[in-house]
Design a protein around this motif. Sequence first.
Motif, mmCIF file in Angstrom:
data_model
loop_
_atom_site.group_PDB
_atom_site.id
_atom_site.type_symbol
_atom_site.label_atom_id
_atom_site.label_comp_id
_atom_site.label_asym_id
_atom_site.label_seq_id
_atom_site.Cartn_x
_atom_site.Cartn_y
_atom_site.Cartn_z
ATOM 1 N N TRP A 88 0.843 -1.253 -0.118
ATOM 2 C CA TRP A 88 -0.065 0.116 0.041
ATOM 3 C C TRP A 88 0.824 1.219 0.084
ATOM 4 N N VAL A 89 0.278 2.184 -0.905
ATOM 5 C CA VAL A 89 1.138 3.479 -0.907
ATOM 6 C C VAL A 89 0.226 4.471 -0.420
ATOM 7 N N VAL A 90 0.408 4.999 0.676
ATOM 8 C CA VAL A 90 -0.616 5.941 1.308
ATOM 9 C C VAL A 90 0.056 7.194 1.326
ATOM 10 N N LEU A 91 -0.634 8.256 0.629
ATOM 11 C CA LEU A 91 -0.194 9.633 0.522
ATOM 12 C C LEU A 91 -1.082 10.451 1.235
ATOM 13 N N VAL A 92 -0.468 11.329 2.252
ATOM 14 C CA VAL A 92 -1.110 11.933 3.287
ATOM 15 C C VAL A 92 -0.988 13.409 3.058
ATOM 16 N N ASP A 93 -1.984 14.246 3.020
ATOM 17 C CA ASP A 93 -1.823 15.681 2.750
ATOM 18 C C ASP A 93 -2.552 16.554 3.849
ATOM 19 N N LEU A 94 -1.975 17.483 4.503
ATOM 20 C CA LEU A 94 -2.364 17.900 5.794
ATOM 21 C C LEU A 94 -3.452 19.094 5.009
ATOM 22 N N ASP A 95 -4.640 19.029 5.557
ATOM 23 C CA ASP A 95 -5.805 20.001 5.267
ATOM 24 C C ASP A 95 -5.480 21.450 5.775
ATOM 25 N N ARG A 96 -5.450 22.425 4.989
ATOM 26 C CA ARG A 96 -5.231 23.853 5.342
ATOM 27 C C ARG A 96 -3.996 24.194 6.124
ATOM 28 N N PHE A 97 -2.994 23.481 5.837
ATOM 29 C CA PHE A 97 -1.629 23.726 6.360
ATOM 30 C C PHE A 97 -1.240 25.198 6.149
ATOM 31 N N LYS A 98 -1.462 25.600 5.194
ATOM 32 C CA LYS A 98 -1.171 26.898 4.474
ATOM 33 C C LYS A 98 -1.489 28.021 5.523
ATOM 34 N N PHE A 99 -2.566 27.681 5.904
ATOM 35 C CA PHE A 99 -3.424 28.601 6.841
ATOM 36 C C PHE A 99 -2.560 28.654 8.005
ATOM 37 N N VAL A 100 -1.878 27.845 8.556
ATOM 38 C CA VAL A 100 -0.868 27.758 9.739
ATOM 39 C C VAL A 100 0.245 28.637 9.412
ATOM 40 N N LEU A 143 -5.843 19.995 13.085
ATOM 41 C CA LEU A 143 -5.657 19.625 11.824
ATOM 42 C C LEU A 143 -6.500 18.102 11.462
ATOM 43 N N SER A 144 -6.696 18.289 10.219
ATOM 44 C CA SER A 144 -7.184 17.016 9.614
ATOM 45 C C SER A 144 -6.343 16.691 8.303
ATOM 46 N N CYS A 145 -6.559 15.674 7.673
ATOM 47 C CA CYS A 145 -5.806 15.227 6.628
ATOM 48 C C CYS A 145 -6.691 14.847 5.404
ATOM 49 N N SER A 146 -6.324 14.747 4.186
ATOM 50 C CA SER A 146 -7.024 14.047 2.974
ATOM 51 C C SER A 146 -5.909 12.883 2.724
ATOM 52 N N VAL A 147 -6.326 11.538 2.271
ATOM 53 C CA VAL A 147 -5.447 10.517 2.153
ATOM 54 C C VAL A 147 -5.970 9.861 0.861
ATOM 55 N N GLY A 148 -4.879 9.584 -0.070
ATOM 56 C CA GLY A 148 -4.923 8.771 -1.021
ATOM 57 C C GLY A 148 -4.113 7.415 -1.089
ATOM 58 N N ILE A 149 -5.015 6.311 -1.393
ATOM 59 C CA ILE A 149 -4.267 5.108 -1.403
ATOM 60 C C ILE A 149 -3.960 4.376 -2.660
ATOM 61 N N ALA A 150 -2.841 3.877 -3.015
ATOM 62 C CA ALA A 150 -2.686 3.222 -4.194
ATOM 63 C C ALA A 150 -2.203 1.908 -4.133
ATOM 64 N N VAL A 151 -2.591 0.636 -4.425
ATOM 65 C CA VAL A 151 -2.339 -0.683 -3.833
ATOM 66 C C VAL A 151 -1.495 -1.409 -5.290
ATOM 67 N N TYR A 152 -0.434 -1.927 -4.713
ATOM 68 C CA TYR A 152 0.369 -2.751 -5.703
ATOM 69 C C TYR A 152 0.233 -4.122 -5.577
ATOM 70 N N PRO A 153 -0.298 -4.878 -6.822
ATOM 71 C CA PRO A 153 -0.016 -4.514 -8.087
ATOM 72 C C PRO A 153 -1.097 -3.925 -8.884
ATOM 73 N N ASN A 154 -2.227 -3.879 -8.176
ATOM 74 C CA ASN A 154 -3.424 -3.601 -8.890
ATOM 75 C C ASN A 154 -3.598 -1.927 -9.453
ATOM 76 N N ASP A 155 -2.723 -1.280 -8.765
ATOM 77 C CA ASP A 155 -2.804 0.147 -9.257
ATOM 78 C C ASP A 155 -1.298 0.789 -9.909
ATOM 79 N N GLY A 156 -0.539 -0.242 -10.110
ATOM 80 C CA GLY A 156 0.928 -0.066 -10.589
ATOM 81 C C GLY A 156 1.710 -1.041 -10.341
ATOM 82 N N ASP A 157 2.787 -0.944 -11.223
ATOM 83 C CA ASP A 157 3.623 -1.947 -10.841
ATOM 84 C C ASP A 157 5.147 -1.276 -10.514
ATOM 85 N N ASP A 158 5.346 0.038 -10.422
ATOM 86 C CA ASP A 158 6.417 0.593 -10.212
ATOM 87 C C ASP A 158 6.164 1.892 -9.158
ATOM 88 N N ALA A 159 7.215 2.242 -8.727
ATOM 89 C CA ALA A 159 7.163 3.265 -7.801
ATOM 90 C C ALA A 159 6.586 4.546 -8.140
#
Length: 898
Positions: A498-510, A587-603
């Motif tokens: 699992w590749v989990v990308l976490v982006d902080l919500d409203r961090f620029k406001f801080v 804070l809160s965060c927005s998360v996107g998840i991609a799974v090997y091998p279904n969603d790609g076979d390279d980094a």
Amino acid sequence: MNLPALQAGFSALVGYVSKGLQRGTRKRPAYLSDPAADGFLATDKIIWVLRVADGQVAYASPTVEEIYGRSPELFYAHPELWLESIAPADREQARAVIASIEQEPRQTLRLRINRQDGSPCWIEYSAQLIAGIDEHDSHIKLAGTDITTRHHLEVALARSNRALRAIHDCEDVIAEATEENALLQGICRVVTATGYRMAWAGILENDGAITPVGVTQEHKNYFDALKTPLQAGGTGTSAIAKALATRRPAVANYFASDMSPTPWREEAMRCGFYSKLVLPMADGDTMIGVFNVYASEPDAFDAQEVALLVSLAQRVTVQLRSHRDRTGRQAAEAALRLRERAIECSANAVIISSAQAPDFAIEYVNPAFERITGYAATEVIGRNSVFLLGNDLGQSGLHEIRSALLEKREGKAVLRNYRKDGSLFWNDLYVAPVKDDDGRTTHFVAAMSDITPMKQYETTLHRLASHDVLTGLPNRALLQDRLENAIAFSSRNGHSVWVVLVDLDRFKFVNDTMGHQAGDALLKIVSDRLQASVRESDTVARLGGDEFVLVLPECGDGPSGYPSDVIDRIMETITQPLKIQGSDFFLSCSVGIAVYPNDGDDAASLIAHADVAMYRSKELGRNTFQFYTPAMNDQALERLRIEGELRHAVELNELILHYQPQVDLQSGAIVGVEALVRWNHPILGMVQPGSFISLAEETGLIIPLGAWVLRTACEQAKAWHEMGFTNLRMAVNLSARQFTQSSLLESIKSTLEETGLAPRFLEIELTESSVMTDIERNILTLRDLKSLGIQLSVDDFGTGHSSLAYLKRFPIDTLKIDRSFVRDIAINRDDASIVSSIISLAHHLKLNVIAEGVETQSQMDILRAQQCDEMQGYFFCKPLPADQIETLLREQHVAALA
């Protein structure tokens, strides 16, 4: 790295670059449409891609601007700038690599770069051929690292070693010379041979003139130019005059910056002299002369090298006196004392040991040895120096030192040594034999330089190349390596990654409200929390800004194969309250998840797809997670298209304002309107704000868009006043991002002045959540706004975390009850009680109350019974264009209130 993926990435890159050049542009391949190429170039190194055929720049990474001081676009626009940025002396090396890369596809070169501000830096590049379809389509990739500090350390060490070699080699000349001229000529010859550009001695005559000795025919013109100043005792040559006057070394490290038009200086530049050291040769109160050393590089003489050459000049001075003194024994004793003193004062450790194998027993160590190793001289005399190695006996450099001792020759190696307290230090060791009059080796002299700081710096450089400086987490380069290893392992064992990308919500406001120091502190806390929420075998990396990537190997296939509470735990750990500079943040965060091998076979593909899923989470309202699906790519591309078109919407007059009336619940009169922006898209038609306002907030387009809305609304309000509707109020929404702008106050003030609208008829609406962040600062901002004479209202009241203690401190005029409470007011007693409480609270605070989203007669009747002041909603009127509002104002239609 997976070789097919590497080849695919480079082929994709070269293809896109070639097409871009044919079209007359240098635009980089789209990130989402070619993730393989993008992922390969996603590195913290300095990356160039050049065409082999003509050396044109095809690609420059963003890191180029940080090192070169010029943007990649500037190099694209000026193809010759890449070569011109290289120091002239190194340009031929760069040309040679480009010319020979097809014959030798992998090469390394070190270049001096002149930054835009004139400062130099040194870059070590790894050059690699990217073969094309034909010989005209080949490219060269240069991946570089800034080694400026290491370069300076190496130069300093090389200079000290150069001086030490000169001192060592001059001993033979001193021992063999039988008369003064032979001694001085030999010394000058040896010093020049060890790496200096030239050396000569000047003997001070009784009449004050200086007679040069050791001069070669090669530099005859230079000494012809010096003839007059030397006859005058050095007058006119500042360095010689200073050395004679102060009896101290005089350094002229920058000949090129000396603009005096003296003949000797001009000849010096022709001879390649860029630095000069003048050493006085004094015996007690008697000045014998000066010893002059020249170097072919500027800034050549540092304090350590000067100190070593001072000892050489003193040694030569003593020998000169011994030749002049009838009692040579006294001169020899003085030289011995001077040598001993020089050794005792040396910053480097010196060891004298017996040449008798196998013990090579130590007979002398200087004070520097005691300081560096922690051992007293009495503890080491008679011992073999092997004790400094501890148990670390397998070092490769030991073979060279042992061979030098057995073969009775010079030797050099870098070794790991250990102090008395067990701590490690790095020893740059140089050993040389000492021979007696019969040529037999009786002793060895060893010079030890503690180069631990340089080694530590190299270690730091290595860590910086793979880790984020702020958080210490793996950076993009190490993430790439870790993810590729996880993919390789999982492909062999049938696991998912699992590749989990976490982006902080409203961090620029801080960052905008508290400053970058607070933002950095927040990122450190988040990085610690993320690491604590996953296993030790998992990877937590920082991509940059407020984006983090987690690599979770050995997971099941798809969303159901991994416990859902893991992602929940990751998100919950971020939402925990944190305190920065005395203020609480949620804070809160927005998360996107991609799974090997279904969603790609390279980094690269997995990271790109996780990024797409993360943006989908943001579109769904943030503070959630989404698994990647192929359909998201189309959505992402559509989002990019909308963003590009939105940037031009203002200048193309595609934005318009609709206005929704605000009605007095008692009289039924229209007392104000709220300005609501619409986008009249040429293809999509009328686009509602929910489809583009969040995107404008995220990209920063909300600032120019909000300024347009404010000005247009004020102009329209002024126009209605001039038509006779003199008491009509104009309400304008202000985004959280606009609220934090330092220029907000001046912007509103200038807009009112330029449109002529009286401030009391402008009402600025702020959401409850925006004013409740960094409360103390926001109170000051609200007071500044209030000082302009405008009205302030809190929108969506009841949906945030307002505190009564703070609410009564806000200089506001109106509370707007959120539509979520109004919607069920006729059927839900709780909502009716909440609305009644809000109205009562507002009236006690002497605030006006507006209910939003009124759509039925029953809702209006209840609000009127609860003494609500005003309402707006579809029951009375939907948002309308300005001309229809004008008609409504004229008719003052109140049928809905009957």
